[in-house]
Scaffold this motif. Structure first.
Motif, mmCIF file in Angstrom:
data_model
loop_
_atom_site.group_PDB
_atom_site.id
_atom_site.type_symbol
_atom_site.label_atom_id
_atom_site.label_comp_id
_atom_site.label_asym_id
_atom_site.label_seq_id
_atom_site.Cartn_x
_atom_site.Cartn_y
_atom_site.Cartn_z
ATOM 1 N N ILE A 164 0.841 -1.193 0.000
ATOM 2 C CA ILE A 164 0.000 0.000 0.000
ATOM 3 C C ILE A 164 0.875 1.240 0.000
ATOM 4 N N ALA A 165 0.456 2.283 -0.698
ATOM 5 C CA ALA A 165 1.191 3.540 -0.685
ATOM 6 C C ALA A 165 1.176 4.118 0.716
ATOM 7 N N ALA A 166 2.274 4.735 1.114
ATOM 8 C CA ALA A 166 2.381 5.279 2.467
ATOM 9 C C ALA A 166 1.294 6.299 2.761
ATOM 10 N N ASP A 167 0.835 6.998 1.724
ATOM 11 C CA ASP A 167 -0.228 7.997 1.925
ATOM 12 C C ASP A 167 -1.625 7.426 1.715
ATOM 13 N N GLY A 168 -1.704 6.105 1.500
ATOM 14 C CA GLY A 168 -3.002 5.469 1.335
ATOM 15 C C GLY A 168 -3.679 5.747 0.012
#
Length: 455
Positions: A365-369
Motif C-alpha cells: 500500500i502507498a504510504a499515503d493510502g
C-alpha cells in the motif's frame, strides 16, 4: 518519431544516481525515483563485437531496461580467451596492467548505453578471480592490485552512467577475500570521487548484507535467489533485507533466468517467463527498489560453435525477444504509472488466499493510502483489506502482466474490503495484478502512457 525515441530519452551526459533520504529506493539527480530494471549480460564486453553490442543495447532500450549488468574480467575464461574484438583485458594477467585496447571496447559499450539512457551495472571482475571455488579463474587479485584496478576503473568511468557491482557470483570466505573486496571499493571511490553507487553480487542463496551491510561503501543490497529451486520464494529474502538497519535499498540481482534448466539440468525442465515474471512482482511488493531479469542464453551470449553453459540452446540474438523480456518492461511501466517509491509491503492486507508455495498473493500500500497493489500468481481469488485506502471513492483495475494491459472493473464507493476474483480459472501462469486507487488521485490506467516513461 521512432519507437526508440518514444520509449526512452537519450542522454549523452552521465547522471549520478543516489540513495533516497529514507533509504528505500534509488534517485536520479533531480530527486525523481530511478527504477532499477536490470538485464543480465555478463559476457557482453567479452563475447560481442561493436555491431552486436549496439544491436543488443538498442533491443534492451526498446523494452525499457534501465541497467545492463556486465563483467569486465569475464567469467568464461575472460583473462586468457580474447574478446570478440581480439583483445584480452590485462597484460600478463596483471590487474595493475590493464590493456588499453580492450578497454577502448568497454568504453564504446558504456558510451553507447549512455546514449540510449541505460546505466551499465559494471562488475570489475567475476568472483573466480579472487575466490576460485569453481570455474576457470585464475585467482589474480591481492588487496593491493585490487585497489589499483578499482582506482583505474573509477577514474576511467567517473563521468559515465555506471553502477558498480563488486563480487561476481562469489561470496568472500577467507579474510583476504574481504580485504580484496574492500580494497577494490576504496580504489573505485578514490578514482570516481564517490560519484557512483556500489553494491555487491553474491553467490546463489546469499546477499551482500550477510557480508558488508554495515560497510559505508555498500550503497544498496543485492541478493541472488538463483536457479536451483522451483517456486523460489524470493520475496522472503527481499522482506528480510527490507527490515535491516541501517536501512538500505534492496533488489534481487539474479533470480531464475528465463530458459534456464531447473537446478542446471534439462531433465528437470526449464524456467519460463512465468517463473521470471513472478520473481519480479513478488520482490517489488516486498519492498525492492527494482529487479533484474535474465535469459540463460543471453548472459553467456551463446552462439553455435561456443560450448553451451548448462545446456543453453538458443543463439543470443534469437533470445532477445523472449516473452519474459517484454514482460519485465511491462512491470516497470505498471509501477511507474503510480508513485511506486511510496509503496510499503503489507502482506497482511490479503486474506482468504492460497498459502501453497508458488501461489502466495502479496500486497503493498502507498504510504499515503492513495493506492493498493496485490499480485496473484495463479489468478487465485482472495480478500483485500482496504480500510487504509484514503478517499470516499475507489477505482478498481485488473492489470494483465503477460500483455501489459489493464482494464477498469469499476469506480464505486470505497469499502472496507473487496473479494477479488481474477479473470479466468486458477492455474499456473494466469497471474493478475489488482490495483485499487483512491479515485480522487485520478491516476492513469495501470501501465499507461508508456511513451512518457523516462529513465
Amino acid at each position: 518519431m521512432g519507437l526508440l525515441a518514444l520509449l526512452y530519452q537519450p542522454d549523452s551526459k552521465a547522471q549520478g544516481l543516489k540513495v533516497s533520504e529514507n533509504g528505500r529506493y534509488l534517485q536520479k539527480p533531480d530527486g525523481s525515483p530511478f527504477f532499477y530494471l536490470g538485464d543480465t549480460a555478463w559476457e557482453l564486453f567479452h563475447r560481442l563485437n561493436r555491431e552486436e553490442s549496439e544491436q543488443y543495447l538498442k533491443n534492451r532500450a526498446e523494452k525499457g531496461f534501465t541497467v545492463i549488468q556486465a563483467v569486465v574480467l569475464a567469467e568464461l575464461d575472460g583473462l586468457k580467451t580474447a574478446s570478440a574484438e581480439g583483445e584480452v583485458p590485462l597484460i600478463d594477467m596483471d590487474p595493475a596492467r590493464p590493456n588499453e585496447k580492450y578497454f577502448e571496447h568497454v568504453d564504446f559499450v558504456v558510451n553507447k548505453a549512455q546514449e540510449l539512457g541505460i546505466y551499465i551495472g559494471m562488475l570489475p571482475t567475476w568472483g573466480d578471480k579472487f575466490n576460485l571455488k569453481w570455474g576457470v579463474g585464475p585467482e589474480v587479485f591481492s588487496p593491493e592490485n585490487a585497489r589499483i584496478f578499482g582506482e583505474f576503473l573509477g577514474k576511467r568511468y567517473k563521468d559515465k552512467s555506471v553502477i558498480w557491482i563488486l563480487g561476481g557470483d562469489r561470496s568472500p570466505e577467507e579474510p583476504e577475500d574481504f580485504e580484496i573486496v574492500r580494497a577494490m571499493a576504496r580504489g573505485i571511490k578514490k578514482g570516481d570521487k564517490g560519484s557512483h553507487l556500489i553494491t555487491y553480487h553474491p553467490m546463489g542463496g546469499q546477499s551482500s548484507a550477510q557480508f558488508f551491510h554495515s560497510d559505508e561503501w555498500l550503497d544498496f543490497n543485492m541478493f541472488q535467489s538463483g536457479h536451483g529451486i522451483v517456486n523460489n520464494q524470493n520475496y522472503k529474502a527481499t522482506a528480510r533485507e527490507y527490515k535491516l538497519n541501517p536501512i538500505k535499498p534492496v533488489l534481487d540481482g539474479e533470480p531464475c533466468y528465463e530458459d534456464h534448466p531447473i537446478n542446471w539440468q534439462a531433465k528437470n525442465g526449464w524456467f519460463d517467463e512465468f517463473d521470471s515474471r513472478r520473481t519480479g512482482y513478488w520482490s517489488m511488493l516486498s519492498g525492492a527498489c527494482g529487479h533484474t531479469y535474465g535469459n540463460h542464453n543471453i548472459w553467456q551470449m551463446w552462439r553455435p560453435g561456443k560450448a553451451p553453459v548448462s545446456e543453453a540452446r538458443t543463439p543470443w540474438w534469437q533470445s532477445l525477444d523472449y516473452p519474459g523480456a517484454f514482460q519485465a518492461g511491462y512491470m516497470r511501466h505498471l509501477f511507474e504509472s503510480r508513485p511506486w517509491q511510496t509503496l510499503v509491503p503489507e502482506r497482511s492486507l490479503v486474506t482468504d488466499a492460497p498459502n501453497t508455495a508458488g501461489k502466495e498473493v502479496l500486497a503493498a500500500i502507498a504510504a499515503d493510502g492513495s493506492y493498493v497493489i496485490a499480485y496473484a500468481p495463479y489468478g487465485s481469488s482472495f480478500k483485500l483489506d482496504l480500510s487504509r485506502l484514503k478517499g470516499d471513492r475507489m477505482r478498481v483495475w485488473w492489470f494483465n502482466p503477460r500483455i501489459g494491459k489493464s482494464m477498469l472493473v469499476h469506480e464505486t464507493t470505497r469499502t472496507e474490503s473487496i473479494e477479488a476474483d481474477p479473470p479466468s480459472d486458477e492455474k499456473r501462469g494466469n497471474d493478475w495484478v489488482l490495483v485499487v486507487d483512491n479515485a480522487d488521485q485520478n491516476y492513469p490506467p495501470p501501465g499507461a502512457d508508456l511513451s512518457q516513461v523516462s529513465r
